[in-house]
Write a protein that holds these residues in place. Structure first.
Motif, mmCIF file in Angstrom:
data_model
loop_
_atom_site.group_PDB
_atom_site.id
_atom_site.type_symbol
_atom_site.label_atom_id
_atom_site.label_comp_id
_atom_site.label_asym_id
_atom_site.label_seq_id
_atom_site.Cartn_x
_atom_site.Cartn_y
_atom_site.Cartn_z
ATOM 1 N N VAL A 36 0.842 -1.203 0.000
ATOM 2 C CA VAL A 36 0.000 0.000 0.000
ATOM 3 C C VAL A 36 0.875 1.251 0.000
ATOM 4 C CG1 VAL A 36 -1.608 1.354 1.400
ATOM 5 C CG2 VAL A 36 -2.006 -1.093 1.060
ATOM 6 N N LEU A 37 1.911 1.236 0.828
ATOM 7 C CA LEU A 37 2.827 2.377 0.878
ATOM 8 C C LEU A 37 3.611 2.510 -0.417
ATOM 9 C CD1 LEU A 37 4.192 1.968 4.516
ATOM 10 C CD2 LEU A 37 2.562 3.679 3.702
ATOM 11 N N THR A 38 3.987 1.379 -0.990
ATOM 12 C CA THR A 38 4.804 1.397 -2.211
ATOM 13 C C THR A 38 4.070 2.052 -3.375
ATOM 14 O OG1 THR A 38 6.056 -0.569 -1.571
ATOM 15 C CG2 THR A 38 5.983 -0.050 -3.905
ATOM 16 N N VAL A 39 2.816 1.648 -3.602
ATOM 17 C CA VAL A 39 2.095 2.202 -4.748
ATOM 18 C C VAL A 39 1.756 3.672 -4.533
ATOM 19 C CG1 VAL A 39 1.131 -0.030 -5.408
ATOM 20 C CG2 VAL A 39 -0.192 1.473 -3.908
ATOM 21 N N ARG A 82 2.417 0.869 -13.429
ATOM 22 C CA ARG A 82 3.404 -0.214 -13.484
ATOM 23 C C ARG A 82 3.666 -0.783 -12.092
ATOM 24 N NH1 ARG A 82 4.979 -3.929 -16.605
ATOM 25 N NH2 ARG A 82 4.733 -2.413 -18.304
ATOM 26 N N ARG A 83 3.796 0.097 -11.112
ATOM 27 C CA ARG A 83 4.072 -0.359 -9.745
ATOM 28 C C ARG A 83 2.901 -1.167 -9.184
ATOM 29 N NH1 ARG A 83 7.649 1.577 -5.882
ATOM 30 N NH2 ARG A 83 8.908 2.070 -7.721
ATOM 31 N N ILE A 84 1.679 -0.785 -9.531
ATOM 32 C CA ILE A 84 0.507 -1.501 -9.027
ATOM 33 C C ILE A 84 0.520 -2.957 -9.482
ATOM 34 C CG2 ILE A 84 -2.013 -1.706 -9.260
ATOM 35 C CD1 ILE A 84 -2.066 1.407 -9.367
ATOM 36 N N VAL A 85 0.717 -3.187 -10.773
ATOM 37 C CA VAL A 85 0.647 -4.560 -11.275
ATOM 38 C C VAL A 85 1.860 -5.367 -10.817
ATOM 39 C CG1 VAL A 85 1.702 -4.046 -13.522
ATOM 40 C CG2 VAL A 85 0.134 -5.962 -13.312
ATOM 41 N N GLU A 86 3.023 -4.746 -10.714
ATOM 42 C CA GLU A 86 4.197 -5.461 -10.200
ATOM 43 C C GLU A 86 3.989 -5.884 -8.755
ATOM 44 O OE1 GLU A 86 7.708 -3.267 -12.893
ATOM 45 O OE2 GLU A 86 7.297 -2.623 -10.839
ATOM 46 N N PHE A 129 -2.830 -1.654 -21.714
ATOM 47 C CA PHE A 129 -2.688 -2.983 -21.118
ATOM 48 C C PHE A 129 -1.225 -3.183 -20.728
ATOM 49 C CE2 PHE A 129 -2.801 -7.697 -21.129
ATOM 50 C CZ PHE A 129 -3.937 -7.895 -20.352
ATOM 51 N N LEU A 130 -0.957 -3.186 -19.426
ATOM 52 C CA LEU A 130 0.399 -3.358 -18.920
ATOM 53 C C LEU A 130 0.552 -4.773 -18.371
ATOM 54 C CD1 LEU A 130 -0.671 -0.286 -18.172
ATOM 55 C CD2 LEU A 130 1.565 -0.125 -17.120
ATOM 56 N N THR A 131 1.622 -5.446 -18.726
ATOM 57 C CA THR A 131 1.802 -6.838 -18.311
ATOM 58 C C THR A 131 3.069 -7.024 -17.489
ATOM 59 O OG1 THR A 131 3.023 -7.436 -20.318
ATOM 60 C CG2 THR A 131 0.622 -7.661 -20.377
ATOM 61 N N ALA A 145 -4.670 1.367 -4.905
ATOM 62 C CA ALA A 145 -4.357 1.777 -6.277
ATOM 63 C C ALA A 145 -5.241 2.944 -6.703
ATOM 64 C CB ALA A 145 -4.542 0.596 -7.225
ATOM 65 N N GLY A 146 -6.514 2.892 -6.337
ATOM 66 C CA GLY A 146 -7.420 3.982 -6.680
ATOM 67 C C GLY A 146 -6.977 5.300 -6.053
#
Length: 287
Positions: free
Chosen positions: A45-48, A59-63, A89-91, A187-188
């Protein structure tokens, strides 16, 4: 993952941020896993929330999501303005060669589209068992287990998180779903914060550009220099490939491009365009 079958350094606080943070706290309290998992969730949570650039936030959210639920593959799909497909679309989990073999990025059909049509958490032990699934394109790695959750910003679905292939061959469980849904709330908040920050930066850049043009005019610079400064500043702030200025040709229904900056600028300078039926003519009529 393709379709199987969405300036200053100060962090602005947006509307409903406190309400979102309260929801985040409530969700964190529902996670009943080990202390390590709760710690990892809090750290995520802190990271994103540390990023302010929107592309880096996504990018950070999906990682982070992939690590939190121990998935082999992850993706974040941004829903288009029409609300019917994916615009981005990020993968994570596939290298460039795999992505190239698959070809065009998914637009939001099959299981991916299921979350667009029904923005609620979706957890599957076997993707192919779902009625919306219709297989993978050639070159796509096999995928079985699936977990997807929507990301909401200001009560509107911004996109979806898609995770597949729980490591070890297991299926995603209810706690994985809770953890991912909690991350989606964070993320939101992060996306909203990044949007507000970018909006503040853009306003600041417009103010700075306006001041620069004003200084140029007051210092007696030639009109052509001031116009070039205006076009160059607008192109940079809007991140456009090309900036151009067209003026009406006296006694005609046409415009001529008198100034162009950026991609293929030389080819555009001097172009004569009709006022009716051209992009620049349309802009003139709306001004």
């Amino acid at each position: 993952m393709a379709e199987a079958g969405r300036g200053s350094g100060k962090r602005p606080v947006g509307p409903r941020l406190e309400e979102l943070l309260n929801e985040l706290q409530t969700r964190i309290n529902t996670v009943r896993g080990t202390r390590e998992r709760v710690y990892n969730l809090l750290d995520a949570v802190l990271t994103v929330g540390r990023e302010l650039d929107l592309s880096q936030v996504l990018r950070r959210i999906v990682e982070t999501a992939v690590v939190l639920v121990d998935a082999e593959y992850g993706a974040l799909g941004v829903i288009s303005a029409e609300r019917e497909s994916l615009s981005e679309f990020l993968t994570v989990g596939m290298d460039d060669a795999q992505v190239a073999r698959i070809g065009a990025l998914p637009e939001g059909h099959g299981i991916l589209g299921e979350l667009i049509r029904h923005p609620e958490p979706l957890r599957l032990a076997e993707i192919s068992d779902h009625p919306a699934s219709y297989g993978f394109p050639a070159g796509h790695p096999p995928m079985h287990s699936f977990l997807g959750v929507p990301i909401r910003v200001r009560d509107e679905v911004f996109g979806n998180l898609y995770l597949t292939e729980k490591r070890g061959g297991a299926a995603f469980d209810a706690e994985d779903e809770t953890v991912l849904a909690t991350l989606a709330v964070a993320a939101g908040v992060a996306i909203e914060n990044a949007r507000l920050y970018e909006e503040a930066r853009r306003r600041q850049r417009w103010l700075e550009a306006n001041a620069e043009v004003t200084r140029a005019l007051l210092s007696g610079d030639a009109e052509a220099r001031a116009l070039e400064l205006i076009v160059s500043s607008a192109r940079e702030i809007l991140q456009a490939d090309l900036g151009a200025l067209a003026l009406p040709i006296p006694g005609s229904d046409e415009l001529q491009v008198v100034l162009a900056v950026g991609l293929e600028a030389t080819a555009h300078r001097g172009l004569v365009l009709p006022r009716v039926g051209s992009f620049m003519g349309g802009g003139l009529r709306r001004s």
